[in-house]
Scaffold this motif. Sequence first.
Motif, PDB file in Angstrom:
ATOM      1  N   PHE A 279      -8.215   3.185  -1.846  1.00 57.51           N
ATOM      2  CA  PHE A 279      -8.059   3.594  -0.535  1.00 57.51           C
ATOM      3  C   PHE A 279      -7.567   5.019  -0.438  1.00 57.51           C
ATOM      4  N   GLU A 280      -7.125   5.643   0.726  1.00 57.52           N
ATOM      5  CA  GLU A 280      -6.625   6.984   0.850  1.00 57.52           C
ATOM      6  C   GLU A 280      -5.798   7.423  -0.320  1.00 57.52           C
ATOM      7  N   ASN A 281      -4.579   6.493  -0.484  1.00 56.48           N
ATOM      8  CA  ASN A 281      -3.608   7.346  -1.271  1.00 56.48           C
ATOM      9  C   ASN A 281      -3.189   6.165  -2.335  1.00 56.48           C
ATOM     10  N   LEU A 282      -4.050   4.972  -2.541  1.00 54.21           N
ATOM     11  CA  LEU A 282      -3.648   3.888  -3.416  1.00 54.21           C
ATOM     12  C   LEU A 282      -4.839   3.495  -4.050  1.00 54.21           C
ATOM     13  N   ILE A 283      -4.579   2.527  -4.984  1.00 50.96           N
ATOM     14  CA  ILE A 283      -5.700   1.714  -5.715  1.00 50.96           C
ATOM     15  C   ILE A 283      -5.108   0.362  -5.815  1.00 50.96           C
ATOM     16  N   ILE A 284      -6.206  -0.671  -5.794  1.00 53.79           N
ATOM     17  CA  ILE A 284      -5.631  -2.032  -6.285  1.00 53.79           C
ATOM     18  C   ILE A 284      -6.000  -2.163  -7.319  1.00 53.79           C
ATOM     19  N   LEU A 285      -5.360  -2.575  -8.459  1.00 54.86           N
ATOM     20  CA  LEU A 285      -5.573  -2.586  -9.703  1.00 54.86           C
ATOM     21  C   LEU A 285      -5.554  -4.039 -10.134  1.00 54.86           C
ATOM     22  N   ASP A 286      -6.838  -4.695 -10.726  1.00 54.18           N
ATOM     23  CA  ASP A 286      -6.482  -6.161 -11.042  1.00 54.18           C
ATOM     24  C   ASP A 286      -6.471  -6.128 -12.543  1.00 54.18           C
ATOM     25  N   VAL A 287      -5.291  -6.869 -12.627  1.00 54.98           N
ATOM     26  CA  VAL A 287      -4.939  -7.078 -14.129  1.00 54.98           C
ATOM     27  C   VAL A 287      -4.659  -8.421 -14.483  1.00 54.98           C
ATOM     28  N   ASN A 288      -5.819  -9.043 -15.285  1.00 57.27           N
ATOM     29  CA  ASN A 288      -5.637 -10.165 -15.720  1.00 57.27           C
ATOM     30  C   ASN A 288      -5.566 -11.374 -14.348  1.00 57.27           C
ATOM     31  N   GLY A 289      -6.247 -10.825 -13.112  1.00 58.48           N
ATOM     32  CA  GLY A 289      -6.304 -11.722 -12.111  1.00 58.48           C
ATOM     33  C   GLY A 289      -4.846 -11.537 -11.108  1.00 58.48           C
ATOM     34  N   ILE A 290      -4.192 -10.466 -11.584  1.00 54.43           N
ATOM     35  CA  ILE A 290      -3.057 -10.072 -10.619  1.00 54.43           C
ATOM     36  C   ILE A 290      -3.619  -8.814 -10.055  1.00 54.43           C
ATOM     37  N   GLY A 291      -3.322  -8.640  -8.656  1.00 56.28           N
ATOM     38  CA  GLY A 291      -3.717  -7.325  -8.173  1.00 56.28           C
ATOM     39  C   GLY A 291      -2.670  -6.492  -7.764  1.00 56.28           C
ATOM     40  N   PHE A 292      -2.404  -5.206  -8.599  1.00 52.25           N
ATOM     41  CA  PHE A 292      -1.211  -4.485  -8.406  1.00 52.25           C
ATOM     42  C   PHE A 292      -1.659  -3.368  -7.314  1.00 52.25           C
ATOM     43  N   GLU A 293      -0.515  -3.032  -6.272  1.00 53.27           N
ATOM     44  CA  GLU A 293      -0.874  -1.877  -5.487  1.00 53.27           C
ATOM     45  C   GLU A 293      -0.328  -0.841  -6.013  1.00 53.27           C
ATOM     46  N   ILE A 294      -0.987   0.226  -6.570  1.00 52.40           N
ATOM     47  CA  ILE A 294      -0.508   1.555  -7.053  1.00 52.40           C
ATOM     48  C   ILE A 294      -0.725   2.648  -6.243  1.00 52.40           C
ATOM     49  N   ILE A 295       0.279   3.512  -5.687  1.00 56.50           N
ATOM     50  CA  ILE A 295       0.100   4.581  -4.854  1.00 56.50           C
ATOM     51  C   ILE A 295      -0.125   5.720  -6.160  1.00 56.50           C
ATOM     52  N   CYS A 296      -1.137   6.440  -5.935  1.00 58.61           N
ATOM     53  CA  CYS A 296      -1.692   7.445  -7.005  1.00 58.61           C
ATOM     54  C   CYS A 296      -1.723   8.933  -6.586  1.00 58.61           C
ATOM     55  N   SER A 297      -1.569   9.428  -7.843  1.00 58.45           N
ATOM     56  CA  SER A 297      -1.730  11.013  -7.328  1.00 58.45           C
ATOM     57  C   SER A 297      -3.040  11.337  -7.077  1.00 58.45           C
ATOM     58  N   ARG A 298      -3.209  12.776  -6.392  1.00 61.92           N
ATOM     59  CA  ARG A 298      -4.815  12.951  -6.359  1.00 61.92           C
ATOM     60  C   ARG A 298      -5.435  12.939  -7.644  1.00 61.92           C
ATOM     61  N   SER A 299      -5.046  13.454  -8.724  1.00 67.93           N
ATOM     62  CA  SER A 299      -5.764  13.604  -9.911  1.00 67.93           C
ATOM     63  C   SER A 299      -6.417  12.041 -10.191  1.00 67.93           C
ATOM     64  N   VAL A 300      -5.634  10.905  -9.761  1.00 62.25           N
ATOM     65  CA  VAL A 300      -6.089   9.564 -10.339  1.00 62.25           C
ATOM     66  C   VAL A 300      -7.226   9.208  -9.173  1.00 62.25           C
ATOM     67  N   LEU A 301      -6.699   9.229  -8.058  1.00 68.15           N
ATOM     68  CA  LEU A 301      -7.601   8.938  -6.873  1.00 68.15           C
ATOM     69  C   LEU A 301      -9.111   9.848  -6.978  1.00 68.15           C
ATOM     70  N   SER A 302      -9.034  10.935  -7.352  1.00 70.40           N
ATOM     71  CA  SER A 302     -10.339  11.756  -7.572  1.00 70.40           C
ATOM     72  C   SER A 302     -11.218  10.906  -8.496  1.00 70.40           C
ATOM     73  N   SER A 303     -10.782  10.478  -9.384  1.00 66.15           N
ATOM     74  CA  SER A 303     -11.561   9.829 -10.411  1.00 66.15           C
ATOM     75  C   SER A 303     -11.660   8.367 -10.574  1.00 66.15           C
ATOM     76  N   SER A 304     -11.238   7.602  -9.370  1.00 67.83           N
ATOM     77  CA  SER A 304     -11.192   6.013  -9.214  1.00 67.83           C
ATOM     78  C   SER A 304     -12.322   5.592  -8.709  1.00 67.83           C
ATOM     79  N   HIS A 305     -12.983   4.746  -9.064  1.00 66.12           N
ATOM     80  CA  HIS A 305     -14.244   3.981  -8.472  1.00 66.12           C
ATOM     81  C   HIS A 305     -13.960   2.398  -8.729  1.00 66.12           C
ATOM     82  N   VAL A 306     -14.456   1.875  -7.809  1.00 68.01           N
ATOM     83  CA  VAL A 306     -14.285   0.229  -7.781  1.00 68.01           C
ATOM     84  C   VAL A 306     -15.201  -0.238  -9.024  1.00 68.01           C
ATOM     85  N   ASN A 307     -14.716  -1.013  -9.865  1.00 65.97           N
ATOM     86  CA  ASN A 307     -15.088  -1.868 -10.820  1.00 65.97           C
ATOM     87  C   ASN A 307     -14.990  -1.090 -12.086  1.00 65.97           C
TER      88      ASN A 307
END
Length: 201
Positions: free
Chosen positions: A13-41
Amino acid sequence: MIRTLTGKISDVFENLIILDVNGIGFEIICSRSVLSSSHVNDTVRIVTSLQFSESGAVIYGFASEREREFFLRLTSVKGVGGRTAIAILSELSIDNVINAISSADVNAFMKVSGIGKKTAERLCFELKNIAELRAITRESNPETTKSSGSVENVIDALLSLGFSRSDAGGVINLLRAAHGEDFNKLSEEDLLRMSLRELHK
């Protein structure tokens, strides 16, 4: 404390990602450097900080331990919570933060949404020692870039062992003065070993 999370990105999303860790979805508010290199899957490892506020627990994500350290320094300032700190790191690079603090550039922080003049002034005043990082991590000679990166890694290692930023910077400067030109030839392992020896004296 959750220091890192490794999993597959299920949503960005605009300011966060959902990270699936062994079936548990963690909502993580991320810095720009993380978001710019984050892609689904994508499968990623994210450096994190778990923060608590009146609204509950929030996980913040960073691209490096250094970025996390700056986040924690920012949140140590009165009136700067986790969301404001992550907004600063999304608007300004770490180098820009250092420049703003060292030059008391209040206007640079006021460009960040949610930061007024008083908070910007507190950031510049309370974190003025953070400007010492400029002298620690930057080499005047462009040929010593590798050494500068090694110094940064050693400082991060010392911070993770519980030493303060000022102690880490002080011992690095001491070793640089003692070894002169040979300082740039030291390996990270040697530099860390000698730093620890000095700090334990």
